[in-house]
Design an enzyme around this catalytic site. Structure first.
Site, mmCIF file in Angstrom:
data_model
loop_
_atom_site.group_PDB
_atom_site.id
_atom_site.type_symbol
_atom_site.label_atom_id
_atom_site.label_comp_id
_atom_site.label_asym_id
_atom_site.label_seq_id
_atom_site.Cartn_x
_atom_site.Cartn_y
_atom_site.Cartn_z
ATOM 1 N N THR B 13 4.732 -9.077 3.332
ATOM 2 C CA THR B 13 3.126 -9.462 4.368
ATOM 3 C C THR B 13 2.838 -8.060 3.317
ATOM 4 O OG1 THR B 13 4.514 -7.103 5.050
ATOM 5 C CG2 THR B 13 4.890 -9.072 6.310
ATOM 6 N N LYS B 105 4.936 3.866 -2.773
ATOM 7 C CA LYS B 105 5.588 5.751 -3.154
ATOM 8 C C LYS B 105 6.594 5.487 -2.957
ATOM 9 C CE LYS B 105 6.805 4.342 2.168
ATOM 10 N NZ LYS B 105 6.414 3.101 2.251
ATOM 11 N N GLU B 129 -3.364 3.962 -4.255
ATOM 12 C CA GLU B 129 -4.286 4.938 -3.626
ATOM 13 C C GLU B 129 -3.468 3.945 -2.033
ATOM 14 O OE1 GLU B 129 -7.134 6.330 -2.696
ATOM 15 O OE2 GLU B 129 -5.741 6.687 -1.357
ATOM 16 N N VAL B 132 0.052 5.755 -0.430
ATOM 17 C CA VAL B 132 0.230 6.892 1.033
ATOM 18 C C VAL B 132 -0.402 6.444 2.140
ATOM 19 C CG1 VAL B 132 -0.474 9.598 0.955
ATOM 20 C CG2 VAL B 132 0.234 8.820 -1.008
ATOM 21 N N GLY B 134 -1.937 4.028 4.062
ATOM 22 C CA GLY B 134 -2.032 2.858 3.058
ATOM 23 C C GLY B 134 -3.889 2.645 3.635
ATOM 24 N N LYS B 205 5.499 10.806 0.334
ATOM 25 C CA LYS B 205 4.055 11.424 0.300
ATOM 26 C C LYS B 205 3.417 12.219 -0.447
ATOM 27 C CE LYS B 205 3.921 7.439 3.388
ATOM 28 N NZ LYS B 205 4.193 6.712 4.639
#
Lengths: 432, 432
Positions: B13, B105, B129, B132, B134, B205
């Site tokens: 996805t 992550k 980026e 963590v 999104g 995270k």
């Protein structure tokens, strides 16, 4: 490694904060940029003045040339405020190939695009994160973080003074005047609060944000603004009763190719993330087509938060200097500005009327709205203490500003309408 | 201008979202980086599989070498997930001087520092980026936006599944099991929800965020974590009664040179900005010494928000490529890691007990707490339906974790204590 020399214009509360942070964080700054950073000269109005920050008196000068004409100074930090003179200084600095960090929203809202052009021509950085919502890295987020998205809406609580006043009015049921007085005593409002309470300060910040978020040249003149001076406790209480919280809201909307940017007291559903931003705090809500809803929250002003933003920008500038890439950071506007007219601005509206309590009044109001194709989402009617008068509060479904203004004009002409007490935009439907 | 070629690992996805954004935003991307960006090859498990995004079949491959050994491909985007095999791929890509963007992550929490070192050695960017929260540009904000500040505390709601479950339990008074089932039906929770509900996902995270925020090498092993599987409706209701909201909270604290990083269900004052972050939304609260309180709010997951973060990182990488400065973006840790022991971890605690309702019981409990120098901020006592039992709920003032654990042990040994029903950390005092 040779130190980078910085010239500071202004040594008020923000300037003092900048000096303190640069001193106290030398290690951290050094680690990030790989060389020391030192303040070499500071432009002040009066070198003799007592100051809260200890500064070597030999750093102080009243002569801008001591900074502008010093080839060793490679970065100028502007925290003196003011518009026209300051513009001159900065243009001179840019022409001398000095990079600029400024916290001056008044300047950026009026002369921002000119200054950015001059910066670009001279291969210099011009960073201004601190000019909008000091403690929130919102400009960097708009430019970098959401770089791959299409931002279609921004809503901001970007003035701490008015947010403090509205929060107190709402929570304690107090009148505007008395809260303003208290805010002035506490130092949350200026002795002359006009630019805050009349929405000008927020309008300047929205012009800067909209320019970056929509990649268009939006000027202060493009921003319609209205302040909070006529907001009453009754408005806040009726809003609450219908599930809304009042905020002085900067709103910037992109529909297709057309934009609207405005600042006005508006009602938000009390469950909206912006509705719980209280007191002097600021927050900016950003809606991107791909990312959906995001919000950035933090202190909007204050000398340390603003100074922090200034020094963060300074770090960015110095990193670029060491990489040799100054002047490439902010992109030029991608799109031509096209402003919406009133027929294209759509929102819900909150309207409070006093009417003579006669038979058929409500039905006449309803049919006036219906004749403009505007329908109601919420209705509240109550008798008033004054005999034979009733209070009517309605919230409309989405309507164009033009239709709504036509309705207001016609309402004022109706004999049974005693008074249009207040009218506010209603924002914050899901996904908008 | 020649296009930048990208290799994509994975077409689930998020991968499909990346492909769509790169296609739909060519103009905007072009404007920002000055050249087209095209996806040249996509590594998949099965080239025949039906997909939601239309892709030229010739782009698909099952052979990693088609990407790793193609010198034209300068950036690799990793959205395939997995840890050990994926680590191999990325190390190979870095050694072939390909820049990396990853949303992984799990990988970054376990092998992040190794990968960053290899990236550094090869002069490549490694951006993460999207790993963590999104939709929230939190890592960039930690590194850049707060560059001049000292971050002393971060608290994060960084797992959407558990936040959805706790929100529903709290708002509707439902039990954990039934809400989990509903969340699974709605697609908010996985069929095997263990890594979410047991706190592992959030712990990963927090390890990444703490590493960047405190500039230390924090590994997953350094993060103590506890999930929400034993949280009851009663806990939420008693919390509410005392003015608190329960969240699965990632907490990272820096005191002097020592850090604590943990994930656990904790109670926050209902007025705290994090308390109104509901449903599947994420938020990270950051406290900096200079800036004070800031918060970043947005969608934590979802294919489009995550894909947006990936493409934003891609833009950053490509800008660096065009400037010739890859490999210089994230700084190496500045400080040696020193973890707090339990005697150095301080917080308030919420404790719920069932006791036999005898004379003097409360005074005995009080003196047990007092003997460890722990006092109460809030107390609630109520008779239970079961005869001769009482429910006691207390919230302590700040206490060390060691003292508190000693108290819990001793409480369990007391004859009149029938059951220690639950115990939670209480967070979110002003300025902390």
């Amino acid at each position: 490694m040779q130190a980078i020399s910085v010239g500071l214009l202004g040594l008020g509360t923000v300037g003092s904060g900048v000096v303190r942070i640069i001193e106290n964080h030398q290690d951290k700054l050094m680690h990030q940029v790989g060389c020391p950073i030192k303040v070499k000269k500071i432009l002040v109005q009066d070198v003799e003045k007592e100051r809260s920050v200890k500064v070597d008196p030999s750093l102080l000068t009243v002569n801008p040339a001591d900074i502008m004409e010093d080839p060793e100074i490679e970065v100028v930090i502007e925290v003196m405020g003011g518009i026209e003179d300051t513009r001159e200084h900065l243009i001179q600095a840019l022409r001398s190939k000095k990079n600029i960090v400024t916290a001056n929203k008044d300047l950026m809202a009026v002369h921002g695009s000119e200054l950015l052009t001059v910066a670009n021509e001279n291969g210099c950085d011009l960073f201004f994160e601190a000019s909008v919502a000091g403690g929130i890295p919102i400009l960097r987020s708009l430019v970098d973080g959401l770089a791959s998205d299409r931002i279609t809406k921004m809503m901001g609580i970007v003035n701490g003074t008015t947010n403090y006043i509205l929060t107190k009015m709402s929570q304690e049921g107090l009148a505007y005047d008395s809260v303003l007085k208290e805010a002035q005593q506490l130092g949350y409002a200026e002795a002359n609060p006009a630019s805050d309470v009349e929405g000008l300060d927020a309008a300047r910040k929205m012009a800067i944000m909209a320019s970056l978020g929509f990649s268009m040249k939006i000027d202060l003149d493009d921003v319609k603004f209205k302040g909070i001076t006529t907001v009453t406790e009754e408005d806040l209480q009726y809003g609450k009763q219908l599930g809304y919280t009042m905020k002085l809201l900067g709103i910037a909307v992109l529909d297709g190719d057309k934009v609207e940017v405005c600042v006005e007291p508006a009602l938000l559903p009390s469950t909206h993330p912006l509705a719980s931003v209280n007191n002097e705090y600021n927050a900016v809500y950003v809606y991107g087509e791909a990312v959906g809803e995001t919000m950035f929250y933090g202190p909007g002003a204050g000398s340390l938060p603003t100074a922090t933003a200034v020094v963060s920008d300074l770090v960015g500038v110095v990193k670029n200097m060491r990489l040799g890439v100054n002047g490439s950071s902010f992109v030029t506007p991608q799109y031509e500005k096209q402003l919406k007219d009133d027929g294209e601005v759509n929102s819900k509206h909150f309207l409070r009327l006093h009417v003579h309590d006669e038979v058929g009044v409500f039905s006449k109001i309803t049919s006036l709205f219906a004749s403009h194709n505007v329908s109601f989402e919420k209705i509240l009617q109550m008798p008033l203490k004054e005999k034979e008068l009733a209070e009517i509060v309605v919230v409309t479904h989405q309507a164009s500003l033009k239709d709504y203004q036509d309705i207001l004009m016609e309402l004022r002409d109706l004999k049974f309408v005693k008074d249009v007490k207040s009218s506010y935009r209603v924002e914050g439907s899901v996904g908008a």
